[in-house]
Write a protein that holds these residues in place. Structure first.
Motif, PDB file in Angstrom:
ATOM      1  N   ASN A 115       0.807  -1.218   0.000  1.00 42.56           N
ATOM      2  CA  ASN A 115       0.000   0.000   0.000  1.00 42.56           C
ATOM      3  C   ASN A 115       0.842   1.271   0.000  1.00 42.56           C
ATOM      4  N   ARG A 116       2.121   1.143  -0.285  1.00 42.65           N
ATOM      5  CA  ARG A 116       3.049   2.273  -0.172  1.00 42.65           C
ATOM      6  C   ARG A 116       2.687   3.426  -1.110  1.00 42.65           C
ATOM      7  N   GLN A 117       2.392   3.124  -2.359  1.00 43.02           N
ATOM      8  CA  GLN A 117       2.094   4.184  -3.317  1.00 43.02           C
ATOM      9  C   GLN A 117       0.824   4.931  -2.951  1.00 43.02           C
ATOM     10  N   ALA A 118      -0.176   4.200  -2.469  1.00 42.48           N
ATOM     11  CA  ALA A 118      -1.419   4.861  -2.045  1.00 42.48           C
ATOM     12  C   ALA A 118      -1.163   5.766  -0.849  1.00 42.48           C
ATOM     13  N   LEU A 119      -0.336   5.316   0.083  1.00 42.93           N
ATOM     14  CA  LEU A 119      -0.024   6.121   1.260  1.00 42.93           C
ATOM     15  C   LEU A 119       0.793   7.362   0.886  1.00 42.93           C
ATOM     16  N   LEU A 120       1.658   7.247  -0.113  1.00 41.95           N
ATOM     17  CA  LEU A 120       2.401   8.419  -0.580  1.00 41.95           C
ATOM     18  C   LEU A 120       1.441   9.495  -1.092  1.00 41.95           C
ATOM     19  N   GLY A 121       0.384   9.054  -1.760  1.00 41.06           N
ATOM     20  CA  GLY A 121      -0.604  10.011  -2.243  1.00 41.06           C
ATOM     21  C   GLY A 121      -1.380  10.679  -1.116  1.00 41.06           C
ATOM     22  N   LEU A 122      -1.517   9.979   0.009  1.00 35.16           N
ATOM     23  CA  LEU A 122      -2.249  10.528   1.149  1.00 35.16           C
ATOM     24  C   LEU A 122      -1.387  11.430   2.023  1.00 35.16           C
ATOM     25  N   THR A 144      12.082   7.675  -4.438  1.00 36.33           N
ATOM     26  CA  THR A 144      11.578   8.559  -5.494  1.00 36.33           C
ATOM     27  C   THR A 144      10.062   8.691  -5.414  1.00 36.33           C
ATOM     28  N   PHE A 145       9.558   9.742  -6.038  1.00 34.13           N
ATOM     29  CA  PHE A 145       8.121   9.922  -6.248  1.00 34.13           C
ATOM     30  C   PHE A 145       7.945  10.510  -7.639  1.00 34.13           C
ATOM     31  N   GLU A 146       7.173   9.817  -8.461  1.00 36.59           N
ATOM     32  CA  GLU A 146       6.972  10.217  -9.863  1.00 36.59           C
ATOM     33  C   GLU A 146       8.319  10.471 -10.545  1.00 36.59           C
ATOM     34  N   GLU A 147       9.239   9.546 -10.317  1.00 42.76           N
ATOM     35  CA  GLU A 147      10.577   9.535 -10.933  1.00 42.76           C
ATOM     36  C   GLU A 147      11.454  10.706 -10.488  1.00 42.76           C
ATOM     37  N   LYS A 148      11.050  11.408  -9.450  1.00 45.52           N
ATOM     38  CA  LYS A 148      11.873  12.481  -8.890  1.00 45.52           C
ATOM     39  C   LYS A 148      12.481  11.985  -7.587  1.00 45.52           C
ATOM     40  N   PRO A 149      13.809  11.981  -7.463  1.00 42.92           N
ATOM     41  CA  PRO A 149      14.426  11.481  -6.238  1.00 42.92           C
ATOM     42  C   PRO A 149      14.259  12.462  -5.082  1.00 42.92           C
ATOM     43  N   PHE A 150      14.132  11.920  -3.880  1.00 46.71           N
ATOM     44  CA  PHE A 150      14.154  12.752  -2.680  1.00 46.71           C
ATOM     45  C   PHE A 150      15.607  13.093  -2.362  1.00 46.71           C
ATOM     46  N   GLN A 151      15.870  14.351  -2.035  1.00 49.91           N
ATOM     47  CA  GLN A 151      17.235  14.771  -1.728  1.00 49.91           C
ATOM     48  C   GLN A 151      17.228  15.686  -0.505  1.00 49.91           C
TER      49      GLN A 151
END
Length: 498
Positions: free
Chosen positions: A266-273, A345-352
């Motif tokens: 459920n990781r992707q759904a939680l990222l959206g929340l 990453t989120f939507e192919e953008k890395p967290f930095q």
């Protein structure tokens, strides 16, 4: 339903040293009495009973006298049999009273239950007289049959972050209460959920040991989690209800973010929340909103970790990002340090992280500019200053370099690209999980008056006091104590004196 397993027979002799059963079958001419002390033998004889039906008499042991108490009996019935379909009546000297509800809201159709009834049931479960944030009335049919009435509270319970806090969801089997300690029924990151789940596929004599790793329980859990996430997604999308969802996230977001670390499915759904505070917005920000506001040339989602929003906002690491109008997400929950590197990453953008690695802001175009500002050049005098600082510090720091992230402050400390981030190091040190501190990189602002003065300092002039004061300043700015307070005071006095 429960009689076929012998559970009632066994429990009767736990409290009674003698049991008598008198019963008359429908249409039978006689009644019979069965009696036993539970030690291996029993007697059967004819009995006097005019009507059909069965009565069971327990002759209680001395140490079971508590079950003669009216309130004790009522408590037992309401805990375990409040919602079975048949009424249970208690006859006392004062009269006869039905002591169970004989009704289960969760078994009815959603359209048959009023809002007042679900609210009253929530209060009876939680002793919370405020409205829940969301109510889920679930009825699953097909290969797996279960009903559920779940509540997402509107306010955070005081024990949410205690070590032994578990889900408060009660498990029933065909309306018979089984347990409120089924750890596999709800993940720990949903431990604030309240309510009941009633299964038709579990046996009534199921034990806590049988519930562990039970495939039926796992399937119910998966279905419930998906329903809860779906409900939260609906709440989050309703624009007029945005403030209500953000209030809920403020209370329970730190727990939901544990799911980012624990629940791959459920990781992707939680990222959206997920919602965050940021350096450019006054309210909460979603990752999708952040990505939609990326600056030209920006290739990463920038984050900053700290104990509070105020602490992060005062950090010198933000200066270069503010100057270019680049948004930075604030991470204030300890769990952020663990889910972030796992997702990446989120939507192919890395967290930095803005406190780790070099701040590559050279390709980002600031508002009002036609092209990115050039990176500061390393002049021979500046290179000489850097070498002098390195010789003073020795192995106290990992490196000294020019900063792209500083505009107002003279110096700051950053973690090297492959090292532990600054805030995570503090957390690990606080829990004694770090054997030794990682060496940091000292970044200097080449345009700051102190640095330009030092650049112009003759090579034979003493530099040690100023160099160590700059390093102490960098430690103070990141919220760490100076390594040697006495030496710091002595150097400060010396510099002030000059």
């Amino acid at each position: 339903m429960i009689g076929q397993f012998g559970v009632g027979f066994y429990s009767a002799f736990m409290v009674a040293d003698r049991v008598r059963v008198v019963s008359r079958k429908v249409g039978a001419a006689r009644a019979f009495s069965w009696e036993s002390d539970g030690r291996g033998s029993f007697t059967v004889a004819e009995a006097d009973q005019a009507d059909r039906g069965t009565s069971i008499t327990l002759f209680l042991k001395e140490d079971a006298a508590e079950f003669f108490d009216e309130w004790r009996l009522k408590a037992i019935v309401r805990r375990y049999s409040d919602h079975i379909a048949l009424p249970i009546k208690l006859k006392t000297a004062e009269g006869e009273e039905t002591i169970n509800a004989a009704s289960a809201l969760w078994t009815r159709s959603k359209n048959e239950v009023t809002e007042e009834q679900t609210k009253a049931f929530y209060e009876s479960l939680t002793y919370d007289n405020t409205d829940p944030f969301a109510t889920l009335h679930i009825k699953a049919e097909g290969a797996l049959e279960y009903s559920a009435l779940l509540y997402l509270p509107g306010k955070r319970p005081p024990d949410l972050f205690t070590a032994d806090r578990q889900s408060r969801v009660k498990l029933y089997v065909r309306r018979v209460f089984i347990t409120d300690e089924c750890k596999d029924l709800m993940p720990t990151w949903l431990r604030f959920v309240q309510g009941v789940v009633d299964s038709a596929d579990l046996p009534l004599n199921v034990s806590r040991e049988m519930l562990q790793n039970n495939p039926v329980v796992r399937k119910i859990r998966s279905g419930l989690v998906k329903k809860i996430i779906s409900e939260l997604e609906k709440k989050a999308k309703v624009e007029e209800g945005r403030s209500a969802y953000e209030t809920f996230w403020e209370a329970f977001g730190p727990v939901l973010k544990e799911g980012l670390y624990e629940d791959f499915e459920n990781r992707q759904a939680l990222l959206g929340l997920a919602r965050f505070r940021s350096s450019t917005e006054s309210g909460w920000v979603s990752l999708a909103e952040y990505v939609g506001r990326l600056k030209p040339g920006q290739k990463a989602i920038y984050t900053a970790s700290g104990e509070s929003v105020e602490t992060i906002a005062a950090s010198p690491h933000l200066e270069g990002f503010r100057a270019k109008g680049v948004e930075v997400l604030y991470l204030t929950d300890p769990i952020d340090e663990f889910w972030l590197p796992m997702i990446g990453t989120f939507e192919e953008k890395p967290f930095q992280s803005i406190t780790r690695g070099a701040a590559d802001l050279g390709e980002i175009t600031a508002e009002g500019d036609d092209k990115p500002a050039p990176a500061p050049e390393t002049t021979p005098d500046l290179a000489a200053l850097i070498e002098r600082l390195k010789s003073v510090y020795g192995d106290t720091v990992k490196d000294v370099r020019i900063s792209q992230r500083l505009t107002d402050s003279a110096v700051c400390l950053v973690a090297d690209a492959g090292d532990v981030d600054l805030h995570l190091e503090k957390l690990l040190r606080a829990h004694q999980r770090l054997e030794q501190d990682a060496k940091r990189v000292l970044e200097i602002n080449p345009t700051h008056p102190v640095i330009t003065k030092l650049t112009a300092t003759p090579k034979d002039a003493p530099l040690d006091d100023a160099a160590w004061l700059l390093l102490d300043q960098a430690h103070i700015l990141e919220g760490s104590p100076v390594r040697d307070p006495r030496a710091f005071a002595r150097r400060l006095e010396s510099v002030l004196g000059r």
